[in-house]
Design an enzyme around this catalytic site. Structure first.
Site, mmCIF file in Angstrom:
data_model
loop_
_atom_site.group_PDB
_atom_site.id
_atom_site.type_symbol
_atom_site.label_atom_id
_atom_site.label_comp_id
_atom_site.label_asym_id
_atom_site.label_seq_id
_atom_site.Cartn_x
_atom_site.Cartn_y
_atom_site.Cartn_z
ATOM 1 N N ASP A 160 -8.010 -4.654 -0.751
ATOM 2 C CA ASP A 160 -8.403 -5.359 -1.973
ATOM 3 C C ASP A 160 -8.134 -6.854 -1.895
ATOM 4 O O ASP A 160 -8.713 -7.631 -2.654
ATOM 5 C CB ASP A 160 -7.658 -4.781 -3.179
ATOM 6 C CG ASP A 160 -8.038 -3.342 -3.462
ATOM 7 O OD1 ASP A 160 -9.241 -3.044 -3.465
ATOM 8 O OD2 ASP A 160 -7.135 -2.515 -3.658
ATOM 9 N N HIS A 198 0.852 -1.187 0.000
ATOM 10 C CA HIS A 198 0.000 0.000 0.000
ATOM 11 C C HIS A 198 0.887 1.235 0.000
ATOM 12 O O HIS A 198 1.990 1.231 0.548
ATOM 13 C CB HIS A 198 -0.930 0.008 1.223
ATOM 14 C CG HIS A 198 -1.998 1.043 1.149
ATOM 15 N ND1 HIS A 198 -1.831 2.323 1.627
ATOM 16 C CD2 HIS A 198 -3.241 0.994 0.626
ATOM 17 C CE1 HIS A 198 -2.938 3.012 1.405
ATOM 18 N NE2 HIS A 198 -3.805 2.231 0.809
#
Length: 460
Positions: free
Chosen positions: A397, A338
């Site tokens: 996700d 991320h």
């Protein structure tokens, strides 16, 4: 020419193909910028500095994304935390235990800056329910016509067309934008569901299913009701979808689609244009389409790993993916890493718990165990491949696509569901931009081309 599309594809260009190839060569020859120039001029590519941290471009009170803590004046990586209007999302989700309108409470929190009491929530829910109605004419003339195989594009078209159904579309006062935002938040789930059914009917020759949302149900419940032919869902299914919507509702002003909201809003344009632009941003596979990439990757892993419980076999295949020898040959393990979080993504941590509960209810614990194994192995493998000591954690996700699949939500609706969830965040940021700034957002680009004298046509 394709019957479903009145625009020519490259395959249908026929005699124009060679001409198009010549134009493509000109394009590629004249638009390449030397990558060393980005270093020479210290250009923040993607509005990020050399360490990958986002360049500060604005102020916000809507949400805070935290991945570090200060220890003796030094920034130390820490478990991620996410705050909506100052409220820790982990505490927000924990406080929703036994209640089903979590997303509605979150919408109120993001728009108005505080958690609603029971009376305020009932008033808000009543107004939102009244705004759900799309109208038969809109459904017939807009949603059902020119169906799209990509539901995000269908949603963009519907949102832009709602401009013509608004008696006051150009008013960008805070009160009018609030009204428009609430209407779009209420209508977007219906637009997505109807657009999907329209696509299945007109392009897949399936029975057309159009069902109105029911009063008194949560947005999550109504979405499942509108999607499923039998109208049935379990309490846990509705709860997990509700939590997924909460976790995707907002994530700071710097993510691509929300920054798009700020940029487009700063120009003074209308709400429908702003939302359509943000939908276009979210559609991209680097943003809202990432969970579908994760799902496709896991389908590939399942097909090529004979023993899902074998750590050695799974690790060997993950190494093939990283070495660009398998899956899409990008060298990426999707759902890992991320831009901000390091040790953990709080949204992933929360959603993983609900994914486990749903997997138990659905009898899919074997699949869940594979996800856990990949998550445990992939972070270290990515660190080794990149030769970095920066921790690589799973992001939201990683499990969201798996959750949607267990809920029976088709892949065509993965990103639209993200858009439905993020609409409150976009709305809050649009209102914040309108209320607090008066300048158009206009970053600078350094010109690195060359100046040329004009050459008359006969001399070229």
């Amino acid at each position: 020419m394709s019957a479903a599309n009145e625009m020519l594809s490259l395959e249908e260009l026929g005699d124009l193909r060679q001409d198009m190839e010549k134009l493509e060569q000109e394009l590629m020859k004249n638009h390449r910028i030397d990558p060393n120039l980005y270093i020479e001029y210290d250009v923040k590519r993607g509005l990020r500095d050399s360490s990958g941290k986002g360049v500060l471009t604005g102020l916000t009170e809507i949400s805070d994304v935290c991945a570090f803590e200060l220890v003796d004046g030094r920034r130390i990586p820490a478990d991620g935390k996410l705050f909506y209007q100052g409220v820790n999302v982990e505490e927000l989700v924990a406080g929703l235990q036994g209640r089903k309108f979590g997303f509605e409470e979150t919408i109120y929190l993001l728009l108005f800056g505080k958690l609603p009491n029971q009376k305020q929530l009932e008033l808000f829910f009543s107004v939102m329910s009244a705004m759900e109605e799309l109208g038969g004419r809109f459904v017939r003339d807009v949603v059902m016509k020119a169906s799209s195989q990509n539901i995000m594009n269908a949603m963009q078209r519907c949102v832009l067309t709602l401009y013509t159904y608004d008696s006051n579309p150009e008013d960008i006062s805070a009160s009018n934008v609030l009204r428009q935002s609430m209407e779009l938040i209420a209508k977007l789930p219906i637009i997505a569901a109807y657009s999907y059914h329209s696509y299945r009917h007109f392009r897949k020759d399936e029975t057309l299913l159009i069902r109105n949302p029911e009063k008194g149900l949560s947005l999550a419940e109504n979405f499942l009701l509108m999607l499923r032919p039998d109208r049935k869902y379990t309490e846990l299914e509705a709860k997990v979808l509700d939590i997924a919507l909460v976790l995707h509702a907002e994530h700071g002003g710097g993510n691509n689609s929300t920054f798009t909201t700020h940029v487009v809003t700063s120009s003074g344009t209308d709400t429908y244009s702003s939302v359509a632009a943000s939908l276009g941003s979210l559609k991209g596979f680097r943003h809202g389409g990432a969970n579908l990439k994760v799902q496709n990757m896991f389908a590939d892993i399942k097909a090529n790993v004979s023993d899902w419980s074998s750590e050695a076999e799974v690790e060997a295949y993950l190494k093939k993916i990283l070495n660009k020898e398998a899956f899409d040959h990008s060298g990426l393990i999707y759902g890992m890493g991320h831009a901000v979080y390091t040790l953990s993504d709080p949204r992933e941590v929360i959603l993983k718990k609900f994914a486990r509960q749903l997997a138990e209810e659905k009898g899919m614990m074997k699949e869940f165990a594979l996800y856990e194994l990949v998550e445990r192995l992939a972070g270290q493998l990515v660190m080794e491949q990149r030769n970095t000591f920066k921790n690589v954690c799973a992001n939201v996700d990683f499990y969201s696509g798996f959750v949607y699949s267990m809920l029976g939500i088709p892949e065509e609706l993965f990103t639209p569901l993200f858009a439905i969830a993020r609409m409150p965040g976009w709305s809050a940021h649009r209102l914040e931009e309108i209320l607090n700034t008066s300048k158009i957002i206009r970053p600078a680009y350094k010109y690195v081309g060359r100046h040329m004298d004009y050459v008359p046509m006969e001399e070229r």
